[in-house]
Each structure stands twice: as C-alpha cells, then as structure tokens.
Design a protein around this motif. Structure first.
Motif, PDB file in Angstrom:
ATOM      1  N   GLN A  93      27.258   2.914 -48.109  1.00 52.92           N
ATOM      2  CA  GLN A  93      26.348   4.031 -46.710  1.00 52.92           C
ATOM      3  C   GLN A  93      27.504   5.454 -47.243  1.00 52.92           C
ATOM      4  OE1 GLN A  93      23.632   2.417 -45.364  1.00 52.92           O
ATOM      5  NE2 GLN A  93      24.967   0.561 -46.328  1.00 52.92           N
ATOM      6  N   ARG A  94      26.466   6.506 -46.291  1.00 55.98           N
ATOM      7  CA  ARG A  94      26.468   7.228 -46.367  1.00 55.98           C
ATOM      8  C   ARG A  94      27.708   7.874 -45.596  1.00 55.98           C
ATOM      9  NH1 ARG A  94      21.432  11.775 -44.845  1.00 55.98           N
ATOM     10  NH2 ARG A  94      21.523  10.447 -47.196  1.00 55.98           N
ATOM     11  N   GLY A  95      28.665   9.126 -46.074  1.00 53.62           N
ATOM     12  CA  GLY A  95      29.865   8.726 -44.854  1.00 53.62           C
ATOM     13  C   GLY A  95      31.035   7.678 -45.517  1.00 53.62           C
ATOM     14  N   LYS A  96      30.773   6.668 -46.187  1.00 50.28           N
ATOM     15  CA  LYS A  96      31.744   5.870 -46.939  1.00 50.28           C
ATOM     16  C   LYS A  96      31.952   6.180 -48.440  1.00 50.28           C
ATOM     17  CE  LYS A  96      31.836   3.342 -42.686  1.00 50.28           C
ATOM     18  NZ  LYS A  96      33.393   3.129 -42.373  1.00 50.28           N
TER      19      LYS A  96
ATOM     20  N   GLU B 150      30.933   6.666 -54.434  1.00 49.84           N
ATOM     21  CA  GLU B 150      30.154   7.027 -53.949  1.00 49.84           C
ATOM     22  C   GLU B 150      28.857   6.520 -53.158  1.00 49.84           C
ATOM     23  OE1 GLU B 150      31.248  10.776 -53.563  1.00 49.84           O
ATOM     24  OE2 GLU B 150      32.484  10.410 -55.036  1.00 49.84           O
ATOM     25  N   ALA B 151      28.213   7.515 -51.893  1.00 48.49           N
ATOM     26  CA  ALA B 151      27.288   6.690 -51.553  1.00 48.49           C
ATOM     27  C   ALA B 151      26.364   6.651 -52.360  1.00 48.49           C
ATOM     28  CB  ALA B 151      27.038   7.772 -50.563  1.00 48.49           C
ATOM     29  N   GLY B 152      25.838   5.629 -52.114  1.00 51.44           N
ATOM     30  CA  GLY B 152      24.014   4.230 -53.172  1.00 51.44           C
ATOM     31  C   GLY B 152      24.660   3.297 -53.551  1.00 51.44           C
TER      32      GLY B 152
ATOM     33  N   CYS C 163      34.922   8.503 -45.685  1.00 52.62           N
ATOM     34  CA  CYS C 163      35.137   9.859 -45.802  1.00 52.62           C
ATOM     35  C   CYS C 163      35.900  10.707 -45.469  1.00 52.62           C
ATOM     36  CB  CYS C 163      33.705  10.844 -46.758  1.00 52.62           C
ATOM     37  SG  CYS C 163      32.942   9.221 -48.061  1.00 52.62           S
TER      38      CYS C 163
END
Length: 274
Positions: A16-19, A33-35, A52
């Motif tokens: 997830q975004r921010g992780k 990375e996110a994705g 992050c």
C-alpha cells in the motif's frame, strides 16, 4: 485484495501507499516499494510491511534510515562513528552498519565515538584540548572529528556574584569575627582563566552532559577570596581600632555639643537690649 498471497513458490504482494515490504531472497534483504509485485522464487520469504515514516528499518544487510527533523542520527560502520543529518533518506547496504538512534540537534554536547558536536551559545566559551593544546571555541556549532581533540566544558562570560557566607576569622589581637561578603566575577580572558584556575583534566561525558568549567573556576576564586579576607583581618588589631573609633565618636559628640552650646549662648546675647 489480500496484501500477501502465497501459492507454492509464487508470491503476490501488494504494498500500500506509505508502506514498504520487507523480504529476503537467498538471504539477501530487499525493500519493496508501493505497488503489486508477483514473484516466483524458491528461496524467498516475506517479512512483513513497515511504515515509510519509520526512523529505521533493516532487512538482511540493508538499512533504511530517515532521521527526524531537528535531530542528528548516530550510526556505526564497523568501528567508525557516523553522523547522519536530518531530512535525508539513507539507503545503506553494509553488514557492518549499525544505527544507534538520534538525539536532539540542540543538545549542547553530543558525543559519539571520536566525534563530538558542540553548540556554544552566546555569552559562553567552549573549552577544548586539541592534542593537549588549549583551544577556546567561540559561540556557534563546532564538529570535532579528531579522537585527540577532547571537549572539556563551558565557561560563561557573564558577570556572576559569588557569596562568601559566615566566615569565621581571627584578628591579630585574637578577636573572633563572623563575616558575610560577596564578590563579582566576569571572565574576559578564558584561556588565562582556564590555565590558572582549573586542573585541566579532560571530562568527556555521555550524550547531553554539560560540563561547567566555571564551577571549578568559581570554587577556586571563592577559596582565594576567603584566604585573602583571613589575611586582611589577621593582620589588623581590631580591638585598638575599635577603641580608637569609640574615642573618635566621643570626641565628635563632645565637639558637636560644644558647638551647639556656643551657638545657644551667642543666640541668647543677641536678644539682650544694648
């Protein structure tokens, strides 16, 4: 929508975004990375998710450091001390790297291995010894990188009042006195003050400890002042001086009484008719 799907050697990982996703492949660490990541690796293991914004995370020999604003990061690479500045993302691949944590950048003295960050505020001097030679640090931020350059402490340049309370002294004629006194002190030449009024022993302390060189200087000044007062009082015959003062007081009173009587007589004669 499951974040981690595993089927045999196949892994489907959705970060997830921010992780960040932490994983190992053949014992080597990786950050995902996110994705969405589809991996088919026989010696792969997924270690979980991290935010992050976390200050420090490690997987295998890889490290990701984010030093918070207003702090200084303290780390080691082997036996070498490192200072990490805030506002930068450090991605380090080194099995000998160790992150110790961070401290407030405004801490007056930060000591980390052979490194020191000394912040000297206005109206203070910093006292240090570089290869045994006295070095006075002016107000500002100083980074000391030499193992043989040791910070000693702070010395104020402001005026101070030192109290000498309840001093029991004996005069030359064995008259006992108890005195209270005070002296004012201000350091204008820090190098002379340190060399003449301190022991000069190095006193490196733990992170955040502030060594007050002025306390040692003030203690020496107070002891010297006490000795000087004892010498002054001990060289005087206070009983004779006190008797002389009493005689002087009686003479002064008598003279004032005579002057007052003469003025009264003169005033009385002026009122009589001629």
């Amino acid at each position: 929508n499951t974040n981690h799907i595993q089927y045999g050697t196949i892994h489907i990982i959705t970060v997830q975004r921010g992780k960040l996703g932490l994983c190992l492949n053949d014992g080597c660490g990786h950050f995902l990375e996110a994705g969405r990541h589809v991996l088919n690796l026989p010696r792969f293991s997924f270690e979980g998710f991290r935010d992050c914004t976390e200050e420090q995370m490690s997987i295998g020999s890889k490290h990701r450091i984010v030093v918070p604003s207003g702090k200084v990061g303290l780390a080691w690479r082997g036996s070498d001390a490192l200072l990490l500045e805030p506002g930068t993302i450090y991605c380090i691949d080194d099995p000998t790297f160790r992150y110790q944590g961070s401290v407030d950048v405004n801490t007056p003295v930060i000591t980390h291995g052979a490194l020191s960050i000394v912040t000297v505020r206005s109206s203070y001097f910093g006292v240090s010894y570089d290869d045994g030679s006295l070095v006075v640090l002016q107000p500002g931020r100083h980074i000391i990188r030499k193992a043989t350059h040791n910070f000693y402490g702070f010395l104020t340049s402001a005026q101070q009042t030192l109290k000498l309370s309840a001093l029991s002294l004996l005069s030359a004629d064995n008259l006992g006195l108890t005195l209270d006194a005070a002296i004012t002190v201000r350091v204008e030449d820090p190098q002379k003050a340190v060399t003449t009024l301190t022991s000069g022993e190095s006193a490196r302390g733990p992170i955040g400890r502030v060594m007050d060189v002025g306390a040692q200087i003030n203690a020496n000044i107070v002891e010297k002042a006490k000795l000087q007062l004892a010498t002054i009082v001990g060289n005087n015959l206070l009983q004779d001086q006190a008797a002389a003062m009493r005689r002087s007081t009686r003479v002064t009173r008598a003279m004032r009484g005579a002057e007052a009587g003469g003025a009264a007589a003169a005033g009385g004669g002026a009122m009589d008719p001629i």
